[in-house]
Write a protein that holds these residues in place. Sequence first.
Motif: not given
Length: 71
Positions: A44-71
């Motif tokens: 239980f504690y092994g799964i619970a200790g690692l399960a937060w990584i998946f939503p955090a990864g999605l959030l980090i991916r959203w945060m790291a998305k580059p700014d749109p370039e204006f032309q």
Amino acid sequence: MSQNIRKLIGTTVMAIFVIVYALLAMLLGATFVSNASTLVQTIFYGIAGLAWIFPAGLLIRWMAKPDPEFQ
């Protein structure tokens, strides 16, 4: 939305999420798993200790998305 704003929002959400997640995992562990065998508690504690990584990864991916370039 600029990357700086996404990082500010993401960092705040991540901090709140990790605190709430840890408290909920402890509550669930203390309520349902405290009287279980050592093996069940470890799993239980092994799964619970690692399960937060998946939503955090999605959030980090959203945060790291580059700014749109204006032309």
